[in-house]
Design an enzyme around this catalytic site. Structure first.
Site, mmCIF file in Angstrom:
data_model
loop_
_atom_site.group_PDB
_atom_site.id
_atom_site.type_symbol
_atom_site.label_atom_id
_atom_site.label_comp_id
_atom_site.label_asym_id
_atom_site.label_seq_id
_atom_site.Cartn_x
_atom_site.Cartn_y
_atom_site.Cartn_z
ATOM 1 N N LYS A 119 0.865 -1.184 0.000
ATOM 2 C CA LYS A 119 0.000 0.000 0.000
ATOM 3 C C LYS A 119 0.894 1.224 0.000
ATOM 4 O O LYS A 119 2.032 1.170 0.481
ATOM 5 C CB LYS A 119 -0.880 0.020 1.264
ATOM 6 C CG LYS A 119 -2.106 0.887 1.135
ATOM 7 C CD LYS A 119 -3.201 0.167 0.398
ATOM 8 C CE LYS A 119 -4.462 0.976 0.308
ATOM 9 N NZ LYS A 119 -5.560 0.152 -0.213
HETATM 10 P P1 NAD Z 1 -12.940 7.410 -2.944
HETATM 11 O O1 NAD Z 1 -11.912 8.455 -2.698
HETATM 12 O O2 NAD Z 1 -13.431 7.216 -4.320
HETATM 13 O O3 NAD Z 1 -14.201 7.678 -1.993
HETATM 14 C C1 NAD Z 1 -14.063 7.885 -0.623
HETATM 15 C C2 NAD Z 1 -15.412 8.289 -0.059
HETATM 16 O O4 NAD Z 1 -15.278 8.454 1.364
HETATM 17 C C3 NAD Z 1 -15.933 9.610 -0.604
HETATM 18 O O5 NAD Z 1 -17.323 9.511 -0.847
HETATM 19 C C4 NAD Z 1 -15.695 10.578 0.561
HETATM 20 O O6 NAD Z 1 -16.628 11.645 0.599
HETATM 21 C C5 NAD Z 1 -15.922 9.659 1.736
HETATM 22 N N1 NAD Z 1 -15.343 10.209 2.964
HETATM 23 C C6 NAD Z 1 -14.082 10.648 3.148
HETATM 24 N N2 NAD Z 1 -13.948 11.154 4.390
HETATM 25 C C7 NAD Z 1 -15.156 11.008 4.990
HETATM 26 C C8 NAD Z 1 -15.668 11.348 6.280
HETATM 27 N N3 NAD Z 1 -14.885 11.899 7.209
HETATM 28 N N4 NAD Z 1 -16.966 11.074 6.530
HETATM 29 C C9 NAD Z 1 -17.761 10.506 5.616
HETATM 30 N N5 NAD Z 1 -17.324 10.158 4.392
HETATM 31 C C10 NAD Z 1 -16.048 10.412 4.082
HETATM 32 O O7 NAD Z 1 -12.332 6.060 -2.332
HETATM 33 P P2 NAD Z 1 -12.707 4.555 -2.730
HETATM 34 O O8 NAD Z 1 -11.761 4.116 -3.750
HETATM 35 O O9 NAD Z 1 -14.174 4.470 -2.958
HETATM 36 O O10 NAD Z 1 -12.313 3.778 -1.377
HETATM 37 C C11 NAD Z 1 -13.201 3.628 -0.281
HETATM 38 C C12 NAD Z 1 -12.737 2.477 0.602
HETATM 39 O O11 NAD Z 1 -12.687 1.274 -0.171
HETATM 40 C C13 NAD Z 1 -11.327 2.615 1.198
HETATM 41 O O12 NAD Z 1 -11.282 1.944 2.438
HETATM 42 C C14 NAD Z 1 -10.459 1.865 0.187
HETATM 43 O O13 NAD Z 1 -9.231 1.430 0.747
HETATM 44 C C15 NAD Z 1 -11.383 0.698 -0.106
HETATM 45 N N6 NAD Z 1 -11.081 0.002 -1.359
HETATM 46 C C16 NAD Z 1 -11.060 0.641 -2.543
HETATM 47 C C17 NAD Z 1 -10.815 -0.077 -3.711
HETATM 48 C C18 NAD Z 1 -10.855 0.553 -5.077
HETATM 49 O O14 NAD Z 1 -10.800 -0.187 -6.068
HETATM 50 N N7 NAD Z 1 -11.001 1.861 -5.215
HETATM 51 C C19 NAD Z 1 -10.551 -1.446 -3.642
HETATM 52 C C20 NAD Z 1 -10.591 -2.083 -2.402
HETATM 53 C C21 NAD Z 1 -10.858 -1.339 -1.264
#
Ligand code: NAD
Length: 432
Positions: A119
């Site tokens: 990561k």
């Molecule tokens: P992203 O940046 O696209 O979205 C993040 C979301 O979290 C946004 O809607 C943002 O507004 C919200 N957020 C941030 N701070 C916040 C707060 N304090 N209160 C409420 N909401 C808040 O990120 P993502 O890619 O969707 O990732 C989200 C989760 O999924 C993370 O834990 C990431 O590690 C995990 N993940 C992502 C992927 C991927 O393919 N993108 C794969 C596996 C796991």
């Protein structure tokens, strides 16, 4: 004494019970104890193999310079090259990235991908930089990572605050740093745009994986997907795709929240229209076809599924006490604090663990990497079919181990992953 404390004491590491890395390794080592894993496996997995911290300057649009701190943590590569997302967020720090890298090792092993766990990230708020500044930062970070990354070494991917465009800048930078990389450098990152080596289905992959897991797991709770209600915290890549794909199957989004606010509508919030709105406005606040509610009201909304899809450890014990759901679907990594999890388990709420729920992202990243290596493009139905096979197989394995051992699904998922890693160490041995 718990599993992590025993190993940390032996290694003379500082024991910090409320630290995210300590807690993550504790889950991992508790599973290692459960499967009676050899002592060497516990020692190896208690710390990442490599922790890289870089500092690099970036020119801002006004001519000034800012210094940024970036991380890449490579936890374990016994199964194959390191793989894991790059995060741009103010909350990025070393222990955080170490915990997420360890989770990636478990996730790749659970799905039996030939990949290890890593990561990375840079500590800043990407919303405060212009597109040009973001590009310069991304290129500078990529060059600072140097030969520590590569299509056979360590391949980053999108995560919170990063996207396909940022992956394209990373790939372009990597490919330009050395003439030999022009031809075979494309696989350096996954989650790239479709026109530049990306895979069909990568953008929706994590949400798609969540839905495949639910298809396999919801019958265990007597919940029918087409009649289910859900709430989402986080409406970025993972949250929006999970929401849209669940809606396609007849499920109803009752409440949603992100960093800008919280919304409720008893009859359901249209996830496609909300997604269009969020892409234009940067958050859910102000969306016209739902009522704005407080954070406390959001957590109290009665739903079948509560789906965290935002940042780590957002759900503490007080928030868990507000929840009115039957199952927590961990689309985000490590969304529950340990006290919140203990409370929910005692209350009889089901928890579907992140290492299974969100493994769709890294699985389609693996498909993208394979396509890049073979100079191929797979159709979307091929990607979806392969993804479904791999995620369903992992979900069934988790259920089977949970049944056999009487453990919860998180423990079962970690046990399944560790059994695989242990077997590979057994076969390979420890060099020299
Ligand atoms: P992203 O940046 O696209 O979205 C993040 C979301 O979290 C946004 O809607 C943002 O507004 C919200 N957020 C941030 N701070 C916040 C707060 N304090 N209160 C409420 N909401 C808040 O990120 P993502 O890619 O969707 O990732 C989200 C989760 O999924 C993370 O834990 C990431 O590690 C995990 N993940 C992502 C992927 C991927 O393919 N993108 C794969 C596996 C796991």
């Amino acid at each position: 004494m718990n599993a992590a404390t025993r190993v940390f004491e032996e290694l003379n590491f500082e024991i910090k019970q409320d630290n995210i890395y300590y807690q993550t390794i504790n889950n991992l080592l508790a599973a290692a104890e459960r499967i009676n894993a050899p002592h060497r496996l516990r020692l190896i997995l208690a710390q990442p193999k490599n922790e890289l911290i870089v500092h690099f300057p970036v020119r801002m649009d006004d001519g000034s310079f800012r210094l940024f701190k970036g991380y890449r943590v490579q936890h374990n590569n016994v199964l194959g090259p390191y793989k894991g997302g790059i995060r741009y967020d103010n909350s990025v720090h070393l222990d955080h990235i170490k915990a997420l890298a360890a989770v990636m090792t478990i996730k790749c092993a659970l799905v039996q991908l030939p990949l290890g766990g890593a990561k990375g990230g840079v500590q800043f708020d990407p919303r405060t930089l212009s597109a040009e500044e973001l590009m310069r930062l991304t290129r500078r970070f990529t060059s600072a990572l140097g030969n520590n990354i590569g299509p056979d070494i360590d391949m980053p991917a999108p995560d919170v605050g990063t996207n396909a465009q940022i992956m394209a800048w990373m790939a372009d930078t990597y490919m330009n740093l050395d003439a030999s990389r022009k031809l075979n450098g494309l696989g350096i990152v996954t989650g790239k745009p479709l026109h530049f080596g990306g895979s069909h289905g990568r953008e929706k992959a994590t949400g798609q994986g969540v839905v495949y897991v639910l298809e396999e797991m919801l019958p265990e709770y007597g919940i029918a997907m087409d009649k289910t209600t859900f709430s989402l915290i986080g409406f970025g890549n993972v949250g929006s795709w999970t929401g849209k794909l669940l809606q396609e199957r007849g499920a109803v989004l009752r409440a949603v929240g992100d960093h800008t606010g919280f919304l409720y509508r008893a009859e359901g919030i249209d996830t496609v229209r909300l997604d269009e709105y969020v892409r234009r406005h940067g958050g859910v606040a102000g969306y016209p076809d739902a009522d704005e509610i407080s954070e406390e009201e959001f957590y109290k909304v009665q739903v079948d599924l509560f789906i965290p899809a935002a940042l780590e450890q957002m759900i503490d014990r007080p928030k868990a006490e507000l929840l009115n759901c039957r199952v927590v679907v961990e689309a985000a990594n490590i969304p529950l604090q340990p006290e919140a999890e203990n409370y929910l388990v005692e209350k009889g709420v089901g928890i579907l663990p992140a290492v299974l729920c969100n493994a769709g992202g890294v699985t389609v990243s693996f498909f993208e990497w394979k396509q890049n290596r073979q100079a191929e493009t797979w159709d979307l139905d091929v990607v979806d079919r392969q993804l479904k096979i791999m995620i369903t197989r992992a979900a069934r394995r988790v259920k089977e181990i949970a049944r056999e051992t009487g453990s919860d699904l998180r423990m079962a998922a970690y046990c399944a992953a560790l059994q695989h890693i242990d077997r590979v160490y057994e076969i390979r041995g420890i060099f020299p």
